[in-house]
Motif scaffolding. Sequence first.
Motif, PDB file in Angstrom:
ATOM      1  N   VAL A  38       0.867  -1.178   0.000  1.00 47.48           N
ATOM      2  CA  VAL A  38       0.000   0.000   0.000  1.00 47.48           C
ATOM      3  C   VAL A  38       0.903   1.228   0.000  1.00 47.48           C
ATOM      4  O   VAL A  38       1.876   1.293   0.771  1.00 47.48           O
ATOM      5  CB  VAL A  38      -0.923   0.010   1.235  1.00 47.48           C
ATOM      6  N   ALA A  39       0.612   2.191  -0.834  1.00 47.32           N
ATOM      7  CA  ALA A  39       1.506   3.324  -1.081  1.00 47.32           C
ATOM      8  C   ALA A  39       1.956   4.047   0.178  1.00 47.32           C
ATOM      9  O   ALA A  39       3.128   4.387   0.328  1.00 47.32           O
ATOM     10  CB  ALA A  39       0.852   4.304  -2.044  1.00 47.32           C
ATOM     11  N   GLU A  40       1.042   4.289   1.120  1.00 46.27           N
ATOM     12  CA  GLU A  40       1.396   5.085   2.299  1.00 46.27           C
ATOM     13  C   GLU A  40       2.073   4.268   3.407  1.00 46.27           C
ATOM     14  O   GLU A  40       2.525   4.830   4.411  1.00 46.27           O
ATOM     15  CB  GLU A  40       0.151   5.779   2.880  1.00 46.27           C
ATOM     16  N   ASN A  41       2.165   2.946   3.240  1.00 43.76           N
ATOM     17  CA  ASN A  41       2.770   2.094   4.269  1.00 43.76           C
ATOM     18  C   ASN A  41       4.290   2.002   4.104  1.00 43.76           C
ATOM     19  O   ASN A  41       4.840   2.395   3.069  1.00 43.76           O
ATOM     20  CB  ASN A  41       2.164   0.695   4.228  1.00 43.76           C
ATOM     21  N   LEU A  42       4.955   1.440   5.112  1.00 42.32           N
ATOM     22  CA  LEU A  42       6.414   1.323   5.116  1.00 42.32           C
ATOM     23  C   LEU A  42       6.812  -0.149   5.079  1.00 42.32           C
ATOM     24  O   LEU A  42       6.268  -0.972   5.818  1.00 42.32           O
ATOM     25  CB  LEU A  42       7.000   1.989   6.367  1.00 42.32           C
ATOM     26  N   TYR A  98      15.871  -4.830  -6.229  1.00 37.29           N
ATOM     27  CA  TYR A  98      14.418  -5.002  -6.098  1.00 37.29           C
ATOM     28  C   TYR A  98      13.807  -3.906  -5.233  1.00 37.29           C
ATOM     29  O   TYR A  98      12.687  -3.452  -5.494  1.00 37.29           O
ATOM     30  CB  TYR A  98      14.096  -6.400  -5.550  1.00 37.29           C
ATOM     31  N   THR A  99      14.553  -3.448  -4.231  1.00 40.23           N
ATOM     32  CA  THR A  99      14.080  -2.331  -3.401  1.00 40.23           C
ATOM     33  C   THR A  99      13.773  -1.122  -4.273  1.00 40.23           C
ATOM     34  O   THR A  99      12.739  -0.462  -4.106  1.00 40.23           O
ATOM     35  CB  THR A  99      15.162  -1.929  -2.371  1.00 40.23           C
ATOM     36  N   SER A 100      14.672  -0.832  -5.194  1.00 44.04           N
ATOM     37  CA  SER A 100      14.508   0.328  -6.076  1.00 44.04           C
ATOM     38  C   SER A 100      13.313   0.181  -6.998  1.00 44.04           C
ATOM     39  O   SER A 100      12.634   1.166  -7.321  1.00 44.04           O
ATOM     40  CB  SER A 100      15.777   0.545  -6.896  1.00 44.04           C
ATOM     41  N   GLU A 101      13.041  -1.058  -7.426  1.00 45.36           N
ATOM     42  CA  GLU A 101      11.877  -1.276  -8.280  1.00 45.36           C
ATOM     43  C   GLU A 101      10.584  -1.000  -7.519  1.00 45.36           C
ATOM     44  O   GLU A 101       9.634  -0.432  -8.074  1.00 45.36           O
ATOM     45  CB  GLU A 101      11.885  -2.717  -8.817  1.00 45.36           C
ATOM     46  N   PHE A 102      10.553  -1.379  -6.259  1.00 40.67           N
ATOM     47  CA  PHE A 102       9.382  -1.060  -5.437  1.00 40.67           C
ATOM     48  C   PHE A 102       9.231   0.450  -5.294  1.00 40.67           C
ATOM     49  O   PHE A 102       8.112   0.990  -5.350  1.00 40.67           O
ATOM     50  CB  PHE A 102       9.503  -1.713  -4.057  1.00 40.67           C
ATOM     51  N   GLY A 150       6.212   3.739  -6.213  1.00 33.61           N
ATOM     52  CA  GLY A 150       5.674   4.625  -5.186  1.00 33.61           C
ATOM     53  C   GLY A 150       5.654   4.029  -3.794  1.00 33.61           C
ATOM     54  O   GLY A 150       5.018   4.591  -2.893  1.00 33.61           O
ATOM     55  N   CYS A 151       6.352   2.908  -3.583  1.00 36.25           N
ATOM     56  CA  CYS A 151       6.367   2.258  -2.272  1.00 36.25           C
ATOM     57  C   CYS A 151       7.489   2.833  -1.399  1.00 36.25           C
ATOM     58  O   CYS A 151       8.569   3.146  -1.892  1.00 36.25           O
ATOM     59  CB  CYS A 151       6.582   0.749  -2.428  1.00 36.25           C
TER      60      CYS A 151
END
Length: 261
Positions: free
Chosen positions: A33-37, A48-52, A56-57
Motif C-alpha cells: 500500500v503506497a502510504e505504508n512502510l 528489487y528495493t529500487s523497483e518497489f 511509489g512504495c
Amino acid sequence: MQEKYDIIGVDYNVTRKADPYLFSRLFALLNPVAENLYLDIGCGTGNYTSEFAKKGCKFIGIDPSEEMLEKAKIKDNSITWKTGKAEHIDLPSESVDGIIASLTLHHWQDLKKGFSELNRVLKPNGKIVIFTATPKQMKGYWLHHYFPKMLSDSIIQMPGYDYIESSLNANSLKIHSAEKYFIQPDLQDLFLYSGKHNPELYFENKVRHGISSFSSLANAKEVQQGLILLEKDIKSEKIKTIISTYENTDGDYLFITAKKA
C-alpha cells in the motif's frame, strides 16, 4: 558474510539486475500500500528495493555489506539504506507493514533469531515474502554434474522448507502460500541456477563473480575442471542428455508468503 559481499559487491550490478517477472511476483505477493512502510532485509545493492520505490512504495533496505549499500545509494538515495542483518535490525518494534527477503536466508547466521527480529519489527497482520531455494530443489540442478563439491557446500547452508516453516511458527509467523518458480530463459538476475537453459553463462567470469557459490564456496580447481568438461559436453551436445536427467517438478526456487499471527 559481510566481507564476502564486500568483495562480490564491487561488480555485483553487472550481472545481478532486478528481473521483471520475479519483481512482478514479489510485488503481487507483498501487495504493498503506497502510504505504508516496508523492509527489504538482505537488500544487497537494492535492485528489487529500487523497483518497489519506482512504484511509489516506501522502503527501508538493510544489508551487512557497506560495499553493497554504497551501490544501492547511487541507484536511489530516496530510500533509507541501513547497515544491519536479520538477527539485529535497528528499527523500532512494529514499525514496518511488510517485508521481502530475497535470496538471503542462507546467509543468516541464525534463522530462528532472524525471524524473531522480523516478527518484532513487523506490524500485526503484516506479511513477509521470501524468495529462496530449498535443498530438495537444489538437488535437481544439473550443476551437480560439473561442480559437485560446490553444490554440496551450497546445499549445506540452505535451510530446508520444514526448518523454515518451524522457524516461522516458533515466532508467530504462519506460512500463507508457497509458489514454485522455474528458471526462465530470459532471466535477468543471474544468480546460481540462472544458466539452467543457457550453460554458456557459466563461462563468463563476471557471472560467476556475482554468484556467492562460485565466488566464495567453490574450489578453484573444481570450477576449472568443471568448466572444461561443460565446454566439452556443450560441443558434443551431451549437455542435453545431462540436463534431461535432472528434469523434475519440484521447481528451482520458491516464493514463500508468511503472515504475522
